[in-house]
Every structure is written in C-alpha cells, then in structure tokens.
Scaffold this motif. Structure first.
Motif, PDB file in Angstrom:
ATOM      1  N   ALA A  88       0.816  -1.217   0.000  1.00 44.22           N
ATOM      2  CA  ALA A  88       0.000   0.000   0.000  1.00 44.22           C
ATOM      3  C   ALA A  88       0.856   1.275   0.000  1.00 44.22           C
ATOM      4  O   ALA A  88       0.323   2.376  -0.083  1.00 44.22           O
ATOM      5  CB  ALA A  88      -0.907   0.000   1.229  1.00 44.22           C
ATOM      6  N   CYS A  89       2.195   1.140   0.090  1.00 41.97           N
ATOM      7  CA  CYS A  89       3.055   2.321   0.246  1.00 41.97           C
ATOM      8  C   CYS A  89       3.435   2.889  -1.121  1.00 41.97           C
ATOM      9  O   CYS A  89       3.906   2.143  -1.994  1.00 41.97           O
ATOM     10  CB  CYS A  89       4.307   1.932   1.024  1.00 41.97           C
ATOM     11  SG  CYS A  89       5.493   3.278   1.199  1.00 41.97           S
ATOM     12  N   PRO A  90       3.254   4.211  -1.313  1.00 44.11           N
ATOM     13  CA  PRO A  90       3.578   4.818  -2.607  1.00 44.11           C
ATOM     14  C   PRO A  90       5.047   5.206  -2.761  1.00 44.11           C
ATOM     15  O   PRO A  90       5.408   5.860  -3.728  1.00 44.11           O
ATOM     16  CB  PRO A  90       2.705   6.077  -2.600  1.00 44.11           C
ATOM     17  CG  PRO A  90       2.624   6.464  -1.152  1.00 44.11           C
ATOM     18  CD  PRO A  90       2.669   5.179  -0.366  1.00 44.11           C
ATOM     19  N   CYS A  91       5.921   4.802  -1.845  1.00 42.48           N
ATOM     20  CA  CYS A  91       7.300   5.294  -1.880  1.00 42.48           C
ATOM     21  C   CYS A  91       8.107   4.633  -3.001  1.00 42.48           C
ATOM     22  O   CYS A  91       7.768   3.554  -3.476  1.00 42.48           O
ATOM     23  CB  CYS A  91       7.973   5.103  -0.521  1.00 42.48           C
ATOM     24  SG  CYS A  91       8.869   3.559  -0.298  1.00 42.48           S
ATOM     25  N   PRO A  92       9.192   5.266  -3.425  1.00 36.83           N
ATOM     26  CA  PRO A  92      10.005   4.705  -4.511  1.00 36.83           C
ATOM     27  C   PRO A  92      10.606   3.346  -4.158  1.00 36.83           C
ATOM     28  O   PRO A  92      10.827   2.526  -5.047  1.00 36.83           O
ATOM     29  CB  PRO A  92      11.123   5.752  -4.703  1.00 36.83           C
ATOM     30  CG  PRO A  92      10.629   6.997  -4.059  1.00 36.83           C
ATOM     31  CD  PRO A  92       9.695   6.573  -2.970  1.00 36.83           C
ATOM     32  N   VAL A  93      10.872   3.090  -2.896  1.00 34.71           N
ATOM     33  CA  VAL A  93      11.465   1.817  -2.494  1.00 34.71           C
ATOM     34  C   VAL A  93      10.462   0.690  -2.720  1.00 34.71           C
ATOM     35  O   VAL A  93      10.788  -0.344  -3.334  1.00 34.71           O
ATOM     36  CB  VAL A  93      11.908   1.875  -1.010  1.00 34.71           C
ATOM     37  CG1 VAL A  93      12.519   0.551  -0.581  1.00 34.71           C
ATOM     38  CG2 VAL A  93      12.884   3.029  -0.807  1.00 34.71           C
ATOM     39  N   CYS A  94       9.237   0.894  -2.257  1.00 35.09           N
ATOM     40  CA  CYS A  94       8.223  -0.151  -2.422  1.00 35.09           C
ATOM     41  C   CYS A  94       7.866  -0.331  -3.896  1.00 35.09           C
ATOM     42  O   CYS A  94       7.467  -1.419  -4.310  1.00 35.09           O
ATOM     43  CB  CYS A  94       6.992   0.187  -1.586  1.00 35.09           C
ATOM     44  SG  CYS A  94       7.340   0.041   0.178  1.00 35.09           S
ATOM     45  N   GLY A  95       8.022   0.728  -4.680  1.00 39.42           N
ATOM     46  CA  GLY A  95       7.727   0.626  -6.107  1.00 39.42           C
ATOM     47  C   GLY A  95       8.807  -0.100  -6.899  1.00 39.42           C
ATOM     48  O   GLY A  95       8.535  -0.594  -7.995  1.00 39.42           O
ATOM     49  N   GLU A 124      14.523   5.495   3.724  1.00 33.24           N
ATOM     50  CA  GLU A 124      13.635   6.259   2.839  1.00 33.24           C
ATOM     51  C   GLU A 124      12.185   5.769   2.972  1.00 33.24           C
ATOM     52  O   GLU A 124      11.264   6.563   3.119  1.00 33.24           O
ATOM     53  CB  GLU A 124      14.119   6.140   1.384  1.00 33.24           C
ATOM     54  CG  GLU A 124      13.288   6.990   0.430  1.00 33.24           C
ATOM     55  CD  GLU A 124      13.854   7.040  -0.981  1.00 33.24           C
ATOM     56  OE1 GLU A 124      14.789   6.267  -1.289  1.00 33.24           O
ATOM     57  OE2 GLU A 124      13.346   7.853  -1.767  1.00 33.24           O
ATOM     58  N   HIS A 125      12.009   4.459   2.965  1.00 38.50           N
ATOM     59  CA  HIS A 125      10.652   3.925   3.136  1.00 38.50           C
ATOM     60  C   HIS A 125      10.060   4.358   4.479  1.00 38.50           C
ATOM     61  O   HIS A 125       8.900   4.776   4.548  1.00 38.50           O
ATOM     62  CB  HIS A 125      10.643   2.396   3.031  1.00 38.50           C
ATOM     63  CG  HIS A 125       9.404   1.798   3.597  1.00 38.50           C
ATOM     64  ND1 HIS A 125       8.207   1.754   2.917  1.00 38.50           N
ATOM     65  CD2 HIS A 125       9.143   1.302   4.840  1.00 38.50           C
ATOM     66  CE1 HIS A 125       7.271   1.235   3.694  1.00 38.50           C
ATOM     67  NE2 HIS A 125       7.811   0.954   4.868  1.00 38.50           N
ATOM     68  N   ASN A 126      10.854   4.264   5.545  1.00 34.30           N
ATOM     69  CA  ASN A 126      10.327   4.610   6.879  1.00 34.30           C
ATOM     70  C   ASN A 126       9.925   6.075   6.958  1.00 34.30           C
ATOM     71  O   ASN A 126       8.914   6.410   7.579  1.00 34.30           O
ATOM     72  CB  ASN A 126      11.365   4.293   7.958  1.00 34.30           C
ATOM     73  CG  ASN A 126      11.484   2.804   8.226  1.00 34.30           C
ATOM     74  OD1 ASN A 126      10.615   2.014   7.844  1.00 34.30           O
ATOM     75  ND2 ASN A 126      12.565   2.414   8.885  1.00 34.30           N
TER      76      ASN A 126
HETATM   77 ZN   LIG Z   1       7.518   2.205   0.994  1.00 37.97          ZN
END
Ligand SMILES: [Zn+2]
Length: 368
Positions: free
Chosen positions: A302-309, A333-335
């Motif tokens: 559910a996280c829109p961050c570049p790491v999760c992407g 960065e994710h945190n």
């Molecule tokens: Zn993330």
C-alpha cells in the motif's frame, strides 16, 4: 519574517492546519525527521522533501561540537550548508547536554559539560543556546530547558520546572535581541498536573510563537504519557502550535494527535532504517529475518514510496544481510515515507471529520 499558524479544521481535540513561514508551509499535524549532524542520516535532502517532510530538526548539541555553530554561520548557515531550503527547527541542546555529554555542573547560570566526542569542556546557558541557534539560522528556535528526568519526585520536578521557566524567560529576552521567525517555550512538570499548569501559565506570561510539551517519552511508557496528554495540551494556547518533543512510535503519534498535538520529531524512522526495521501498517518488519529471503513482493503493497515501487523484500533482505549501505538507505527512505503518509492520513481524517475512525483502524492493525 512570517510565522503564522492557521487551523483549518478540528475534530474533537485534533487539529489540522498550516504554519506559514518564509521558507515554506508546514502542514500540521507535522512529523519532523531528525537531522542530527546536519543530515537526515542516509537520505539526501531532496529525498526527504519528496517523502513529504515540510520541516526537519537539527540538534544544537551535535552541531555546536561538530562542525561548530560559528563555522556553520561562516559557511552561510545550516540551510545552505546542508542543502535544505525549507524550515528547520533546532532543539536547545539542553536535553543532549544532559543525556550525552558528561555533565560537569548545572547551576542557575547554565550548564557546564564535557563533549562526548573529545572530552573538551563547554558551557551552555539560555543566552548561548539562543545564540547558537541563531548562528545556525534556525526558523524555529527552542527555549533552553532542563528535561526533567523520569521518574522525578514532586520536589525535584517542581524545582526543575521552575528553573526551566526562568531559563525560558532568559531565552525569550536573548531571542528578542536578534529575533528569528519563532521561539517555542517548553512546558515541563513531569507527571504532575498542577506543575504542568503552573509551567503553562509562566510560559504564557512570557509569550511564545509556539509551545512544546517536554519531559515526556523519557521512559514513562505510553499509558502514562497519554495520561499527561489528556490535559497538558489544553493548558497551552489553542491558537499556537503544540509540539510534543521526541515522539514517537506511530501509535504514540496517533494518540497525541487525538489529544491536540500538532508537531512531532523522533529518530525512530531513520534509526530503524539503519537497524533493519521497516515500518508497515501492521507494525514493524525485521528485514534480517530469513522469511524475507525469497519474497519478491514489496515491503508494503500500500506504500507509494520509490522503495516499495522498485525493490523486493528479498533484495532488501539481501542488502541487510550483506551489510550493504544501500540497505540502510532504502529502509530509511521507506520509513520516512511511512511516517509522512501517516501524517497525511491524520490531516485528511481531521479535515474529513473522521479522525477517531481513522485512528481506530490504524491502531487495530498495529495491535494485530
Ligand atoms: Zn515504501
């Protein structure tokens, strides 16, 4: 110099608004990533901004020792030095002088201590703390105070709070000689409601652009902290920002927003990023754990961050296991994104008038 706090919506005791400054808007409730030594560890400033942070915190104690406040001033101030052009709040150094430095002596005039870095001797007073924060170029300056240790007897808490209130007045007098956009006073009083009230009254007599709640998140536990927050924010002016220092876990922040707090800072998202902990909606993941070794999914779908992407749990696990610097960078960065998304969720929920339901939903997932 602009410093204006506008509350756009309230829901119960929770508030959502904006602080307008010359360096940009701070949306509240706000979480400030901690930039201890003129860096939010393992992140470039542009990435901190992209995560949604409107303001970061700098530590007076660390910066006065290395590289030194006068040197930062000669190099154009902290914003220029570290390449962050948005607002910066600096703490007063008091907390870290007393927790990290070898405390030599505390007296009415100020605090003498030895550097934890090289043993050199230093003295900080309210006047010197304000001077350092002005040399750094801080947008929000904090009054110099003693963070009352926990637990404290009533006598100890009272004496400590009254010293901090005298220091708050001296901080204000020094600040007015060379004002920045804002100086925040810090309420003390430990776990004692009447001392918290006296502290708030003394601060309001002096008058500040914002008010912090100090002396919490010092080992008392969440239940005791919430007991104080059941009354402490309401003792402070309703039309000024309220900042809960050093907090905290997502559940701490949610509970404090419900009780009327507008600003937070904590090392938790960044420090956890360097110790293999990732914040997700259901709590934290230990990315060292072997169960992630062949998981090709993201940290948090559910996280829109570049790491999760862009990266899998398996890759992050590999980076952590091999001690690669990138592992700490990506988890940090994710945190930081996770915390900023939480704040956005809280702001939206206050505006929508359903912050209680939002909080309940988030807390239930954290409790699973
Ligand atoms: Zn993330």
């Amino acid at each position: 110099m602009t410093f204006q706090f506008n509350i756009h919506a309230t829901d119960g005791r929770a508030r959502s608004g904006e602080i307008l400054t010359d360096r940009g808007v701070i949306r509240t409730p706000a979480f400030m990533p901690v930039g201890t030594a003129a860096t939010v560890k393992a992140m470039k400033p542009g990435d901190v901004r992209a995560a949604g942070a409107d303001i970061i915190l700098g530590n007076t104690y660390h910066l006065m020792l290395r590289p030194g406040a006068e040197r930062v001033a000669r190099l154009g101030g902290l914003h220029h030095f570290m390449n962050w052009d948005r607002p910066i709040l600096t703490d007063s150094g008091g907390y870290q002088v007393m927790s990290l430095g070898a405390l030599v002596k505390m007296k009415e005039e100020g605090v003498s201590f030895q550097s934890h870095v090289d043993g050199s001797k230093h003295f900080v007073s309210p006047e010197r703390s304000i001077e350092i924060q002005r040399l750094l170029g801080s947008d929000i300056v904090m009054a110099f105070d003693e963070c009352t240790p926990f637990p404290a007897t009533r006598e100890r808490a009272e004496a400590s709070m009254r010293l901090s209130m005298r220091w708050a007045k001296r901080s204000r007098d020094a600040f007015l000689l060379d004002p920045a956009p804002a100086l925040f006073g810090i309420q003390q009083g430990s776990m004692f409601e009447d001392l918290r009230r006296e502290s708030a009254e003394k601060l309001m007599e002096t008058g500040f652009e914002g008010y912090a709640i100090g002396g919490l998140a010092v080992g008392e536990g969440q239940a005791a902290m919430f007991e104080v927050l059941d009354y402490a924010p309401d003792l402070l002016p309703a039309d000024k920002p309220r900042y809960l220092m050093g907090v905290g876990k997502p559940s701490d922040i949610i509970g404090a927003v419900l009780r009327g707090v507008d600003m937070f800072d904590c090392v938790l998202p960044t420090r956890s990023g360097r110790t293999a902990q990732a914040f997700v909606l259901d709590g934290t993941l230990n990315m060292r754990n072997a169960r992630h070794a062949e998981d090709s999914g993201p940290l948090d779908a559910a996280c829109p961050c570049p790491v999760c992407g862009q990266y899998s749990r398996a890759y992050l696990h590999h980076l952590i296991r091999t001690g690669e610097i990138l592992g700490a960078m990506l988890l940090t960065e994710h945190n930081v994104w996770h915390y900023q998304m939480l704040m956005q969720g809280l702001r939206d929920a206050v505006v929508a008038g359903d912050v209680a339901a939002f909080a309940k939903g988030r807390l239930e997932r954290l409790a699973r």
